[in-house]
Design an enzyme around this catalytic site. Structure first.
Site, PDB file in Angstrom:
ATOM      1  N   ARG A  72       0.837  -1.166   0.110  1.00 31.27           N
ATOM      2  CA  ARG A  72      -0.142   0.078  -0.150  1.00 31.27           C
ATOM      3  C   ARG A  72       0.889   1.282   0.008  1.00 31.27           C
ATOM      4  O   ARG A  72       1.949   1.163   0.735  1.00 31.27           O
ATOM      5  CB  ARG A  72      -0.843   0.035   1.217  1.00 31.27           C
ATOM      6  CG  ARG A  72      -1.972  -0.949   1.126  1.00 31.27           C
ATOM      7  CD  ARG A  72      -2.950  -1.055   2.250  1.00 31.27           C
ATOM      8  NE  ARG A  72      -2.480  -1.132   3.641  1.00 31.27           N
ATOM      9  CZ  ARG A  72      -2.652  -0.661   4.850  1.00 31.27           C
ATOM     10  NH1 ARG A  72      -4.045  -0.169   4.549  1.00 31.27           N
ATOM     11  NH2 ARG A  72      -2.155  -0.831   5.883  1.00 31.27           N
ATOM     12  N   SER A 125       6.958  -5.094   7.822  1.00 27.25           N
ATOM     13  CA  SER A 125       6.541  -5.717   9.089  1.00 27.25           C
ATOM     14  C   SER A 125       7.353  -7.003   9.216  1.00 27.25           C
ATOM     15  O   SER A 125       6.441  -8.337   9.064  1.00 27.25           O
ATOM     16  CB  SER A 125       5.008  -5.695   9.220  1.00 27.25           C
ATOM     17  OG  SER A 125       4.576  -4.482   9.095  1.00 27.25           O
ATOM     18  N   ASP A 130       4.850  -2.579  11.510  1.00 29.11           N
ATOM     19  CA  ASP A 130       3.309  -2.370  11.622  1.00 29.11           C
ATOM     20  C   ASP A 130       2.887  -1.954  13.176  1.00 29.11           C
ATOM     21  O   ASP A 130       1.955  -1.149  13.402  1.00 29.11           O
ATOM     22  CB  ASP A 130       2.540  -3.208  10.964  1.00 29.11           C
ATOM     23  CG  ASP A 130       2.773  -4.694  11.554  1.00 29.11           C
ATOM     24  OD1 ASP A 130       3.605  -4.907  12.046  1.00 29.11           O
ATOM     25  OD2 ASP A 130       2.059  -5.613  10.748  1.00 29.11           O
TER      26      ASP A 130
HETATM   27  C1  GLC Z   1       5.222 -11.089  12.022  1.00 28.19           C
HETATM   28  C2  GLC Z   1       6.357 -10.069  11.836  1.00 28.19           C
HETATM   29  C3  GLC Z   1       6.047  -8.895  12.603  1.00 28.19           C
HETATM   30  C4  GLC Z   1       4.942  -8.243  12.422  1.00 28.19           C
HETATM   31  C5  GLC Z   1       3.711  -9.187  12.490  1.00 28.19           C
HETATM   32  C6  GLC Z   1       2.436  -8.383  12.303  1.00 28.19           C
HETATM   33  O1  GLC Z   1       5.118 -11.489  13.189  1.00 28.19           O
HETATM   34  O2  GLC Z   1       7.482 -10.957  12.098  1.00 28.19           O
HETATM   35  O3  GLC Z   1       7.123  -7.984  12.389  1.00 28.19           O
HETATM   36  O4  GLC Z   1       4.909  -7.256  13.208  1.00 28.19           O
HETATM   37  O5  GLC Z   1       3.903 -10.356  11.744  1.00 28.19           O
HETATM   38  O6  GLC Z   1       2.228  -8.328  10.993  1.00 28.19           O
END
Ligand code: GLC
Length: 473
Positions: free
Chosen positions: A77, A139, A196
């Site tokens: 996005r 993330s 995130d």
């Molecule tokens: C996975 C990723 C983490 C992220 C989570 C939610 O655990 O390793 O970085 O925050 O997913 O998306």
């Protein structure tokens, strides 16, 4: 007519999924040990407690126009956001599904695809000749050495692109942007990278200044929180104000050292053995939306094999891994607290093309689904309570986002109920608030980019002999 004999046999089989409060207390205690270890040294803990270098929270004095980019699930996005006094204005946004082949393609192919999308979006928004700062929400577990530097430690969820682990993803993105940018297009400057959870916390803190925890429960699951520098043995810099930093716990990896084995079931172990990242993300595999439907499928299969479900005849879809979508689990749980199971029936009709199912089957499927989703919510509540106790405030709010927690009809309530149970049993004066931060992950990236420029915002910038205007909005 429900067959009571079958139901009690099934109850006995799925009993290991029904943990009691003592089990969650134990989970919280183990997690707390890992959090402490992680604050001392990243390598000695399964919960890595990564430093984000985000120390200031927004103070409404952010101004200007920023790009934000989000990579973390099945889509990328891009958003163009303007910060006005008392208002965040989304000028434009775009979401693209990532082609399935890119999940396994080389890192440069993935980042070229992302860069292409960002540049097209900037051109569409007439940003040629403008230097625009971009906040990047990435993330996945990454070690940061600064606000715009993050080395990927491991892929999680459904990504497995070679050539990225061990590299600075900001550099990879910058290289792809450079390859794609020519004279006529904007100069996109990646100024911050965040997780995130961090974005969600930052966005939530605009709505509620008590927000000190960020939570994601969607495809993956993870938490972050604001920690005082003096509690972080591994903090490498000075202790100047603000005397705090957001820690990305990466608590999806809690249990990777085996400490959760005593609470996991044989189905959890099979999901792990057959996953892309064996022995990794154990806590996440018990909680997140990517794995819960697979758990449901595997338990159903066990019961079919024992002749306790569908008269021992499995519908064909039951043999296809990851074939059940999380949204059907939400649909089934709409029947929580109701006598008739019309939603469960509806969901099963959508999952299986041809199936014959009696009332006993419906009861069983509702019960498995409800048990594993509640277990997920209670594990999340335990993590939140464990983090909340570390924060020296009576009122602590949790900013949350993610498809499972936001779209499931009862998940949030179950999390809240369990957190309250902890508070009452332990007699600790703490009030936990919950703040929904929809799309916080991406807005947070723009906010962090804006925070970087809160105090000092040049009007022009010189790059490669060219002068770019910072903004003309
Ligand atoms: C996975 C990723 C983490 C992220 C989570 C939610 O655990 O390793 O970085 O925050 O997913 O998306």
């Amino acid at each position: 007519m429900v067959n009571g004999n079958i139901i009690s046999k099934v109850d006995a089989i799925i009993h290991p999924l029904k943990l009691n409060h003592e089990d969650y207390l134990k989970d919280g205690h183990l997690l707390n040990n890992e959090l402490n270890r992680g604050l001392k040294s990243t390598k000695d803990s399964s919960v890595k407690m990564y430093l984000t270098y985000v120390r200031s929270l927004p103070n409404q004095k952010e101004r200007g126009v920023y790009l934000a980019l989000d990579l973390g699930g099945t889509n990328i996005r891009v958003v163009l956001i303007e910060f006005l006094p008392n208002k965040i204005n989304v000028i434009d946004q775009q979401c693209h599904e990532i082609p399935a082949t890119l999940f396994f393609s080389s890192g440069s192919q993935l980042f070229d695809f992302i860069a292409e999308n960002v540049i097209q979006f900037a051109i569409k928004n007439k940003l040629a000749g403008v230097r625009v700062a971009l906040g990047f929400t990435f993330s996945f577990p990454s070690v940061q050495h600064g606000l715009a530097e993050a080395t990927l430690v491991a892929w999680t969820k459904n990504f497995m692109c070679p050539g990225v682990v061990g590299y600075d993803v900001v550099q990879l993105l910058k290289q792809s942007l450079k390859r794609k940018m020519d004279r006529s297009i904007p100069y996109i400057d990646v100024v911050a990278i965040i997780n995130d959870t961090t974005g969600t916390l930052i966005y939530g803190s605009l709505k509620d200044s008590n927000c000190k925890i960020g939570l994601i429960v969607g495809t993956g699951s993870n938490c972050c929180y604001v920690e005082q520098l003096q509690n972080i043995d591994k903090w490498p810099y000075n202790y100047s104000e603000p005397n705090q930093v957001i820690i990305n716990c990466e608590c999806g990896a809690f249990g990777d050292n085996g400490v959760l084995d005593c609470l996991a079931t044989s189905w959890d172990r099979t999901i792990d053995y057959e996953s892309l990242n064996i022995t990794k993300q154990i806590h996440e595999k018990i909680i997140a939306g990517m794995y819960l439907p697979e758990l449901l499928r595997r338990i159903m299969l066990t019961l079919v094999e024992k002749g306790l479900l569908f008269n021992g005849l499995a519908p064909i879809e039951l043999f296809v891994p990851y074939s059940i979508k999380t949204k059907f689990m939400s649909l089934i749980d709409l029947d929580d607290g109701r006598k008739d199971l019309t939603n469960t029936k509806e969901a099963l009709k959508k999952i299986f093309k041809y199936f014959k199912c009696n009332e006993t089957d419906l009861r069983i499927i509702f019960s498995i689904n409800n048990t594993i989703t509640r277990r997920s919510a209670y594990f999340v509540a335990t993590a939140l309570w464990t983090l909340a106790k570390r924060i020296d405030q009576v009122n602590v709010s949790v900013a949350y986002d993610g498809s499972l927690i936001c779209k499931h009809p009862h998940y949030k309530r179950w999390v809240k109920e369990k957190v309250n149970e902890f508070a009452q049993n332990e007699g600790i004066e703490k009030v936990i608030g919950f703040v929904e931060a929809p799309d916080g992950s991406i807005y947070g990236a723009a906010i962090v980019a804006a925070i970087c420029y809160r105090e000092k915002r040049p009007k022009f910038i010189k790059k490669n002999g060219k002068v770019y205007e910072i903004t003309r909005f």
